[in-house]
Each structure stands twice: as structure tokens, then as C-alpha cells.
Enzyme design. Structure first.
Site, PDB file in Angstrom:
ATOM      1  N   ASP A  87      -8.785  -1.804  13.355  1.00  0.00           N
ATOM      2  CA  ASP A  87     -10.137  -1.714  12.787  1.00  0.00           C
ATOM      3  C   ASP A  87     -10.171  -2.327  11.379  1.00  0.00           C
ATOM      4  O   ASP A  87     -11.220  -2.455  10.772  1.00  0.00           O
ATOM      5  CB  ASP A  87     -10.664  -0.265  12.790  1.00  0.00           C
ATOM      6  CG  ASP A  87      -9.866   0.662  11.910  1.00  0.00           C
ATOM      7  OD1 ASP A  87      -8.808   0.256  11.399  1.00  0.00           O
ATOM      8  OD2 ASP A  87     -10.316   1.818  11.711  1.00  0.00           O
TER       9      ASP A  87
ATOM     10  N   GLU B  74      -5.537   7.460  13.940  1.00  0.00           N
ATOM     11  CA  GLU B  74      -4.964   7.901  12.658  1.00  0.00           C
ATOM     12  C   GLU B  74      -4.963   9.423  12.557  1.00  0.00           C
ATOM     13  O   GLU B  74      -5.882  10.079  13.052  1.00  0.00           O
ATOM     14  CB  GLU B  74      -5.810   7.339  11.495  1.00  0.00           C
ATOM     15  CG  GLU B  74      -5.832   5.826  11.435  1.00  0.00           C
ATOM     16  CD  GLU B  74      -6.639   5.287  10.259  1.00  0.00           C
ATOM     17  OE1 GLU B  74      -7.089   6.088   9.400  1.00  0.00           O
ATOM     18  OE2 GLU B  74      -6.815   4.060  10.208  1.00  0.00           O
TER      19      GLU B  74
ATOM     20  N   GLU C 271       2.683   3.969   7.757  1.00  0.00           N
ATOM     21  CA  GLU C 271       2.156   2.971   6.812  1.00  0.00           C
ATOM     22  C   GLU C 271       2.355   3.454   5.382  1.00  0.00           C
ATOM     23  O   GLU C 271       1.910   4.550   5.014  1.00  0.00           O
ATOM     24  CB  GLU C 271       0.653   2.737   7.085  1.00  0.00           C
ATOM     25  CG  GLU C 271       0.053   1.743   6.095  1.00  0.00           C
ATOM     26  CD  GLU C 271      -1.373   1.320   6.437  1.00  0.00           C
ATOM     27  OE1 GLU C 271      -1.900   1.715   7.504  1.00  0.00           O
ATOM     28  OE2 GLU C 271      -1.956   0.585   5.611  1.00  0.00           O
TER      29      GLU C 271
HETATM   30  O1  KIV Z   1      -6.558  -1.431  11.387  1.00  0.00           O
HETATM   31  C1  KIV Z   1      -5.403  -1.804  11.186  1.00  0.00           C
HETATM   32  O2  KIV Z   1      -5.059  -2.988  11.152  1.00  0.00           O
HETATM   33  C2  KIV Z   1      -4.417  -0.761  10.985  1.00  0.00           C
HETATM   34  C3  KIV Z   1      -3.249  -1.159  10.161  1.00  0.00           C
HETATM   35  C4  KIV Z   1      -3.597  -1.044   8.715  1.00  0.00           C
HETATM   36  C5  KIV Z   1      -2.074  -0.392  10.496  1.00  0.00           C
HETATM   37  O3  KIV Z   1      -4.592   0.346  11.391  1.00  0.00           O
END
Ligand code: KIV
Length: 283
Positions: free
Chosen positions: A48, A119, A186
Site C-alpha cells: 500500500d 500490519e 521493518e
Molecule cells: O506498503 C509497503 O510497501 C509495505 C512496506 C513498507 C513493507 O508495507
């Protein structure tokens, strides 16, 4: 498209068993997906983060499921033989387990994704359990979780203090127990990432800015190639400055159109004299 075999979850675990690092990049569009498959990338995250890198928002929060599906479909067309992960956008899973399952299902049914990522720690375990029970492989994401950037106080390293690090280690175990087959860490300190990797029993641990002691690495494609002008995080090694190459090309185009050196005869199409004479006769 290549004739390679698309990685499966058992193949990813086999890489871990063999001590071979897994390669993972973000990708949001057809031509880049095509190149990533040619390069032999194992996994693509349709993140996202496309809200920032592709759509120019200040954060990932405005991204919708429809945005994610459109980009995931394009990526799948460009990379039929890469393991593609759809990233669950803000509010696509937070409200209820049912909405989480339905939205995860959209990635699988509408964009032919191989797994989804969401997440959060202990608070999303019930969502992970529901998604996995629905037959959808799920990936957790701990440490800096951009959808919670306001609560986290900015884009900062997470787990620098012992207490916070312990919380991340416990959350990783809880996600693994809930059924996540992979967890992305992360911006977590390297030794905390190493501890989580050592303790993982049936879960693959991936690092983004969390050091080398994980089962593989993820990078944001736009950071790797100088394509995101707003900021450059520390972990983002630049592997080539495509942004500079493109900018120089654009300046060249402006200059050549302006001084009439573009186009040249090889760049346009003609009409035969007899056809043109006939045309003029008609006018
Ligand atoms: O949206 C994304 O690219 C992510 C990365 C920051 C891990 O979740």
C-alpha cells in the site's frame, strides 16, 4: 514471462532450510513486474506504499481496496511466475475479522495473489487466524508499521529499548501461533531481528532495514532506483539511479522538440506520392 516455476510456500521454506536468502521487492505495475520476474525475484509485495510512490499521497492511509486490486492485477499480468503478495490497506481488516476475510479473498479471487500481508501484532492475531482458516496464506508485519505512523510518532526505528523489543518478540511469536507463515520486520534493530529469526519455528522472517540475520530481504523498488523524491530512508541502498536517467531523457526531449532536432524521418510515417496526389485531388 519466463519459464521458471513460480515459487510456492514449500519452496520458500526449502530455501530457508538450505540457508538461501529469499529476495523480495515491492512492485505496483506491469512493466516493472515483467522486469522483476526476468531478474529472478522470488516474491513481490504489491504494497500500500503505492499510495505514496505511485499516487503521491503523504501517507498510505488513503489507499483503497480497489486501488490495491487494480495494481495487483497489473503486477500479476507482468509476473505470472513470481509469488505475489497483496498488502491489506488501511481499514480493510481493522474493523472485523469478517471484513478482513472478505478483503483478503478479493486479492486471491480478483488479482490471483498468492498471499496477503497485514500490519500489527497481538491485536491482529484473530484476523490472521480467520484469514488462514479461510485458506488464505497470511504474512504479519511488525516494527515500523506505516498505517500506524501517527500512533508511532513518525517513521522511526522500533524496538530500540528492551521493553519495546520484548513486545515485538512476543508479537512475532503470537503471529506465528496464529498461523502467519511469514513475518516482515521493518526497521527493527539487527540483534532483535536475529533473535526473532532464531526463535521462529515454522515461520519465515524477512527484514526491511532490520539487518542481515533474517531469512531474506525486502526493499522498496522506488527507493532502490531513485524514483521517490520525497525522502530516502537509511536502509534504501540505491542500486541504480533510474530517476536521474529518466530526468536526463525528459530534458533531452524538451530540448530536441524545442530546437526541432526531433523528430527525424525515421520517427514518422509517410504516404506514397500517388496516394497523396489523389488525396489532394479530393480536397
Ligand atoms: O506498503 C509497503 O510497501 C509495505 C512496506 C513498507 C513493507 O508495507
Amino acid at each position: 514471462m519466463t519459464d521458471r516455476k513460480k515459487p510456492t510456500i514449500p519452496m520458500l521454506f526449502k530455501k530457508v532450510e538450505d540457508g538461501a536468502p529469499i529476495t523480495w521487492l515491492t512492485c505496483y505495475d506491469y512493466p516493472t513486474a515483467y522486469l522483476q520476474e526476468q531478474a529472478g525475484i522470488d516474491m513481490i509485495l504489491v504494497g500500500d506504499s503505492l499510495g505514496m510512490t505511485m499516487l503521491g499521497y503523504d501517507s498510505t492511509l488513503p489507499v483503497t481496496m480497489d486501488d490495491m486490486i487494480r495494481h495487483s492485477q497489473a503486477v500479476r499480468r507482468g509476473a505470472p511466475n513470481v509469488f505475489v503478495i497483496g498488502d491489506m490497506p488501511y481499514m480493510s481488516y481493522q474493523a472485523s475479522t469478517e471484513s478482513a476475510i472478505r478483503n483478503a479473498g478479493r486479492f486471491m479471487a480478483e488479482a490471483a495473489c498468492d498471499a496477503i500481508k497485514l500490519e500489527g501484532g497481538v491485536e491482529v492475531c484473530e484476523r490472521i487466524e480467520g484469514i488462514v482458516k479461510a485458506g488464505i496464506p497470511a504474512i504479519g508485519h511488525l516494527g515500523l508499521t506505516p498505517q500506524s505512523v501517527s500512533a508511532l510518532g513518525g517513521y522511526k526505528v522500533q524496538g530500540k529499548g528492551a521493553l519495546q523489543a520484548k513486545k515485538i518478540i512476543d508479537a512475532a511469536k503470537a503471529l506465528e501461533d496464529a498461523g502467519a507463515f511469514m513475518i516482515l520486520l521493518e526497521m527493527v534493530p539487527d540483534r532483535v531481528c536475529e533473535l526473532i529469526t532464531q526463535r521462529a519455528e515454522h515461520c519465515i522472517i524477512m527484514s526491511l532495514g532490520s539487518g542481515p540475520n533474517a531469512h531474506g530481504q525486502l526493499l522498496i523498488y522506488h527507493d532502490m532506483f531513485g524514483l521517490y523524491p520525497r525522502f530516502k530512508p537509511r536502509m534504501a541502498k540505491v542500486f541504480g539511479n533510474a530517476g536521474e536517467v529518466i530526468l536526463n531523457g525528459l530534458k533531452g526531449y524538451v530540448a530536441e522538440v524545442t530546437d526541432r532536432t526531433f523528430p527525424q524521418p525515421e520517427h514518422w510515417f509517410g504516404i506514397k506520392d500517388e496516394e497523396f496526389d489523389e488525396l489532394q485531388g479530393m480536397l
